[in-house]
Design an enzyme around this catalytic site. Structure first.
Site, PDB file in Angstrom:
ATOM      1  N   THR A 218       0.835  -1.208   0.000  1.00 55.34           N
ATOM      2  CA  THR A 218       0.000   0.000   0.000  1.00 55.34           C
ATOM      3  C   THR A 218       0.867   1.255   0.000  1.00 55.34           C
ATOM      4  O   THR A 218       0.561   2.229  -0.695  1.00 55.34           O
ATOM      5  CB  THR A 218      -0.941   0.002   1.220  1.00 55.34           C
ATOM      6  OG1 THR A 218      -1.734  -1.195   1.209  1.00 55.34           O
ATOM      7  CG2 THR A 218      -1.854   1.209   1.196  1.00 55.34           C
ATOM      8  N   GLU A 242      -9.494  -2.151   1.844  1.00 55.51           N
ATOM      9  CA  GLU A 242      -8.965  -2.569   3.146  1.00 55.51           C
ATOM     10  C   GLU A 242      -8.904  -1.423   4.139  1.00 55.51           C
ATOM     11  O   GLU A 242      -9.367  -1.539   5.262  1.00 55.51           O
ATOM     12  CB  GLU A 242      -7.565  -3.164   2.952  1.00 55.51           C
ATOM     13  CG  GLU A 242      -6.972  -3.751   4.218  1.00 55.51           C
ATOM     14  CD  GLU A 242      -5.628  -4.415   3.959  1.00 55.51           C
ATOM     15  OE1 GLU A 242      -5.379  -5.446   4.601  1.00 55.51           O
ATOM     16  OE2 GLU A 242      -4.849  -3.904   3.134  1.00 55.51           O
ATOM     17  N   GLN A 363      -1.991 -10.097  -2.922  1.00 58.07           N
ATOM     18  CA  GLN A 363      -1.303 -10.877  -1.898  1.00 58.07           C
ATOM     19  C   GLN A 363      -0.550 -12.029  -2.551  1.00 58.07           C
ATOM     20  O   GLN A 363      -0.917 -12.492  -3.636  1.00 58.07           O
ATOM     21  CB  GLN A 363      -2.310 -11.462  -0.902  1.00 58.07           C
ATOM     22  CG  GLN A 363      -2.976 -10.427  -0.018  1.00 58.07           C
ATOM     23  CD  GLN A 363      -2.099 -10.022   1.157  1.00 58.07           C
ATOM     24  OE1 GLN A 363      -0.877 -10.116   1.083  1.00 58.07           O
ATOM     25  NE2 GLN A 363      -2.718  -9.559   2.226  1.00 58.07           N
TER      26      GLN A 363
END
Length: 449
Positions: A218, A242, A363
């Site tokens: 991020t 998120e 991920q």
């Protein structure tokens, strides 16, 4: 009677008949018509059935004339002994010339488009009357339905293009790049070595930034977003599934002001910090950074929202595995791997539709944890190999200090370019600044890839 006629859906009987008549009097028209029209573009059932028979015959390279067409319709069960023969003869008689077939096609397409818009408007009205969705959800559904019509219309206008036309387009692009002072053709990321490796963030590219949790995905994405937002003059959109808007803004302020994130979170700021935060806030307010933190967004939702943004330059999504499919949240037992494959494919299509780079975070699986060399590989991409196929560029983040706190330079980070459609693969070293949760370039010369 007049009221009933006025309530009919838009159509042109004459244009539909002229298209079919052109096919029957000049077979050279057939490829043009089949490329531009579909059976559902014909409003009158009899015309639609005739065109369906023509399409079927064309697909099997069968000769098409009034006699063979009638025989085909008999086989299909759409031939009416009382009317079809006379109607086919009438089609040839009312069509004076096939020279204007493209004009006839244009009229039929336009009326078909109007009918689809009317059908969609009716569907939206029904949705409103049901009252089962909120106003915001209904607006999103309306935008998506209209967008699907536009997308269908635009794709229908695309066809085979001569290489001479494509070459001229490429030549114009080369002249544009030659006149540009920038060292890279795409939008700069803020990391010169990364820009040199991937040629910047280029339109229609799907760029995947993947890492294990805690590596700084991020933070890296926000670095790129902030640099593009400050220096490109374009709008940039960040979809966070998120973190909240406030958390992201806090990180951006820390990044821009160089005030430690921990001090911002606790509010323990001295006067010098306040001055820096005020200057950073003013600078951020001048940018066109847009943030959406709805955790239930699908690719279709993002696409619809982005199409409303003027002068869009970059889309960032954090992160892929949290996204829902176009059909909504996954149902129990649904294949997650297939869902992620569908999402990654949709993201690539979105990048092409919007003609902007789409940076999507992802991920990684735990596979690298069991290896002695824990640097990520393409095979570590979680849940789907389709992500690797769809992405134009795949970058991994790796910090040795994450696994070994006693390493010599625990804040040295590696941006591993594992796939690159614009050049070679390689590794770029960056500096991780944990107190500001940001990355920085290392001020020294690197070897060329």
């Amino acid at each position: 009677m007049d009221e009933l006629i006025s309530r009919q859906m838009p159509h042109s009987t004459e244009a539909e008949q002229a298209v079919l008549g052109s096919i029957l009097i000049d077979e050279r028209c057939i490829p043009k018509v089949i490329e531009k029209l579909r059976p559902e573009d014909f409003y009158l059932r009899q015309n639609r059935e005739i065109f369906e028979a023509v399409c079927s015959m064309f697909n099997f390279s069968e000769p098409i004339d009034p006699v063979t067409l009638q025989e085909k319709m008999k086989q299909n069960g759409s031939y009416d002994e009382a009317t079809t023969y006379d109607y086919i003869r009438q089609l040839m008689l009312v069509t004076l010339t096939a020279a204007n077939v493209e004009e006839y096609i244009s009229i039929v397409r336009d009326k078909s488009l109007l009918r689809r818009v009317a059908d969609t408007a009716g569907g939206i009205t029904d949705l409103v009357r049901e009252g089962s969705a909120t106003g915001a959800d209904t607006l999103t559904a309306a935008e998506q339905r209209i967008y699907e019509i536009r997308k269908s219309e635009e794709s229908g206008n695309q066809g085979l293009e001569p290489i001479s036309k494509v070459v001229m387009s490429v030549y114009d692009r080369l002249q544009e790049l030659a006149a540009n002072d920038s060292a890279v053709p795409g939008l700069p990321t803020g990391f010169p070595d990364v820009d040199n490796a991937i040629s910047g963030l280029n339109p229609s590219d799907l760029i995947l930034l993947a890492a294990r949790p805690g590596m700084g995905k991020t933070s890296m994405a926000l670095n790129m977003l902030l640099h593009t937002g400050k220096f490109s003059g374009k709008s940039v959109a960040f979809f966070s599934l998120e973190m909240s808007r406030e958390q992201l803004a806090m990180r951006l302020i820390s990044n821009e002001s160089f005030v430690e994130l921990k001090r911002l979170i606790t509010g323990r700021l001295n006067q010098d910090d306040w001055d820096k935060v005020a200057a950073a806030s003013a600078s951020l307010s001048q940018t066109k950074i847009l943030i959406d933190d709805n955790p239930m967004l699908s690719v279709a939702d993002m696409n619809a929202k982005c199409r409303l943004v003027k002068d869009l330059g970059l889309v960032v999504i954090d992160y892929l595995q949290l996204m829902t499919s176009a059909g909504g949240p996954a149902k129990y037992g649904e294949n997650r791997q297939q869902i992620v494959s569908d999402i990654s494919r949709s993201l690539k299509i979105m990048a092409k539709d919007l003609k902007v780079p789409v940076l999507c975070l992802s991920q990684l699986s735990r596979a690298n944890e069991s290896r002695s060399d824990k640097r990520p590989m393409l095979s570590d991409l979680r849940e789907s190999g389709a992500i690797e196929q769809d992405a134009d560029i795949v970058m991994f983040l790796y910090r040795e200090g994450y696994y070994d706190p006693d390493t010599e330079d625990r804040n040295l980070a590696e941006c591993i370019i594992a796939k690159n459609r614009h050049g070679e693969t390689g590794t770029v070293e960056l500096q991780w600044l944990p107190e500001f949760t940001t990355f920085a370039s290392i001020e020294r010369r690197y070897e060329e890839y």
